[in-house]
Scaffold this active site. Structure first.
Site, short mmCIF file in Angstrom:
data_model
loop_
_atom_site.label_atom_id
_atom_site.label_comp_id
_atom_site.label_asym_id
_atom_site.label_seq_id
_atom_site.Cartn_x
_atom_site.Cartn_y
_atom_site.Cartn_z
N GLU A 44 -5.71 3.11 6.12
CA GLU A 44 -5.36 2.92 4.73
C GLU A 44 -5.95 4.06 3.89
O GLU A 44 -5.43 4.38 2.83
CB GLU A 44 -5.90 1.58 4.22
CG GLU A 44 -5.50 1.24 2.81
CD GLU A 44 -5.83 -0.18 2.42
OE1 GLU A 44 -6.30 -0.40 1.29
OE2 GLU A 44 -5.63 -1.10 3.25
N SER A 103 -11.50 -0.82 2.51
CA SER A 103 -10.79 -1.24 3.72
C SER A 103 -10.20 -0.01 4.41
O SER A 103 -9.44 0.74 3.81
CB SER A 103 -9.68 -2.22 3.33
OG SER A 103 -8.99 -2.67 4.46
N ARG A 125 0.82 -1.22 0.00
CA ARG A 125 0.00 0.00 0.00
C ARG A 125 0.85 1.28 0.00
O ARG A 125 0.52 2.28 0.62
CB ARG A 125 -0.97 0.02 1.19
CG ARG A 125 -1.92 -1.15 1.22
CD ARG A 125 -2.82 -1.21 -0.02
NE ARG A 125 -3.65 -2.40 -0.01
CZ ARG A 125 -3.34 -3.55 -0.63
NH1 ARG A 125 -2.22 -3.64 -1.33
NH2 ARG A 125 -4.14 -4.59 -0.57
#
Length: 304
Positions: A299, A229, A179
Site C-alpha cells: 500500500e 498499513s 486505495r
C-alpha cells in the site's frame, strides 16, 4: 538535464531562499524516518508557486516528485536525484462554509481537518481523524479507515494537469476505488479539495473520534516509525492475519520488523534502511503467496 545550481536559483526566484533546500535528508520528511537526501527540496506556499515550479521542472527536464507529510512513502537509501516538492504545512489553508462544505489545500492534515469539522459541529469526517496523512494524499489513495473513506465525503478535487492547467474535477470523475483514484494514472497533482459534511452533535462527534483513537492506540504500533498499513487488503482476506498466520509476527530484516502489535504494519525498530524494508516486504509477500496462494500488494508508495 539542467544542473542543480541553476535549478536552485530558478526555484529560489519562485518561493524564496528559505523555502528551498539542497541535499535535504528525507528521513526528516517521512514517517518511516528512512531515506537518503533529495538533491533539491521546495516548499511552496501558494497555488501559483506550485504551478510555476512544475512548469520550470518540465521545461528544464528536471525530475520532480510531490509529497505531503511522507506518511505513506518509502524513500531509497540513495535519496532522490531531482526535486522533492512538498505540499504540506506551507500549503494547508482550511475554510468552512455555512453550507457545511470544507475547502482545504492539499497539504492540510486530515487530523486538523477533522478537528476543524468538530469545532464547527460537522459530522462525516470522524473516520479520518487518526489517519496520519494530508488531504492530497488522501484523495490520491481514496484513504479510509473504520468503515469510512474519502469517496463518501469528497465533492471535488482541484488538480494541476500534465498540460499545466488547473482544473476542478468532480468526485465522479476521479474514479475512486479501494486505495486508488484517477490522479496518478493521469499524472495530476492534487492542489486541494472540497468535502461535504453534515451538521451533527459536537459531543457525539467527539465521542466517536475518541473511540477511534482508543482503537488505534490499542491495536496499532504508534510508538514506532512506520508508514501505516504496509499492504493493501486482499479481497476476502486481511493482510495482517495472513502475515500472522504465516508465522511472520516479529519477523525482522535489519532494523525493519513486522510489528508484533499489528502484523499489517512494518516498523522501523531503529536504524532501518529502505533496503531492509524492501527485503522484508519481498520475504513477507513470498511467504504468504507460498502458504496461502494470496498475492499481497504494497500500500505504501516507493520513490524511485
Amino acid at each position: 538535464m539542467t544542473d542543480r545550481s541553476k535549478m536552485l536559483t530558478l526555484l529560489q526566484n519562485v518561493v524564496g531562499e528559505k523555502n528551498v533546500y539542497e541535499q535535504e535528508s528525507m528521513k526528516k520528511h517521512t514517517t518511516f524516518r528512512i531515506g537518503g537526501p533529495a538533491d533539491l527540496f521546495a516548499m511552496p506556499t501558494a497555488l501559483e508557486e506550485v504551478c510555476q515550479i512544475v512548469r520550470i521542472c518540465r521545461e528544464q527536464g528536471y525530475p520532480f516528485y510531490v509529497i505531503g507529510n511522507g506518511s505513506n512513502l518509502l524513500v531509497p537509501d540513495a535519496g532522490y536525484r531531482g526535486l522533492v516538492l512538498q505540499l504540506y504545512k506551507n500549503f494547508s489553508r482550511i475554510e468552512i462554509s455555512e453550507s457545511c462544505v470544507i475547502t482545504a489545500q492539499s497539504g492540510a492534515m486530515l487530523s486538523v481537518i477533522a478537528k476543524r469539522a468538530l469545532e464547527a459541529g460537522l459530522t462525516g469526517f470522524e473516520f479520518a481523524s487518526g489517519i496520519p496523512g494530508t488531504l492530497g494524499g488522501a484523495v490520491v489513495m481514496n484513504a479510509g479507515a473504520y468503515g469510512g473513506e474519502m469517496k463518501q465525503v469528497l465533492v471535488s478535487a482541484t488538480v494541476l494537469t500534465q498540460e499545466g492547467e488547473v482544473r476542478e474535477i468532480p468526485a465522479s470523475g476521479l474514479e475512486l476505488g479501494y486505495r486508488k483514484s484517477a490522479v496518478l494514472p493521469n499524472g495530476w497533482i492534487v492542489l486541494g479539495a472540497k468535502l461535504a459534511l453534515k451538521k451533527g452533535n459536537p459531543d457525539e462527534i467527539r465521542t466517536r473520534m475518541d473511540e477511534l483513537k482508543e482503537q488505534r492506540v490499542s491495536k496499532q504500533p504508534l510508538d514506532l516509525p512506520s508508514s501505516g498499513s504496509t499492504f493493501k487488503r486482499p479481497e476476502g482476506y486481511f493482510a495482517g492475519k495472513l502475515i500472522m498466520d504465516a508465522g511472520l509476527k516479529g519477523y525482522s530484516v535489519g532494523g525493519a520488523q513486522v510489528s508484533e502489535k499489528h502484523c499489517g504494519f512494518v516498523v522501523n525498530r531503529g536504524g532501518a534502511t529502505a533496503a531492509d524494508v524492501l527485503q522484508l516486504i519481498e520475504d513477507v509477500t513470498e511467504r504468504v503467496k507460498t502458504r496461502f496462494g494470496v498475492a499481497l500488494e504494497p500500500e505504501i508508495r516507493i520513490l524511485m
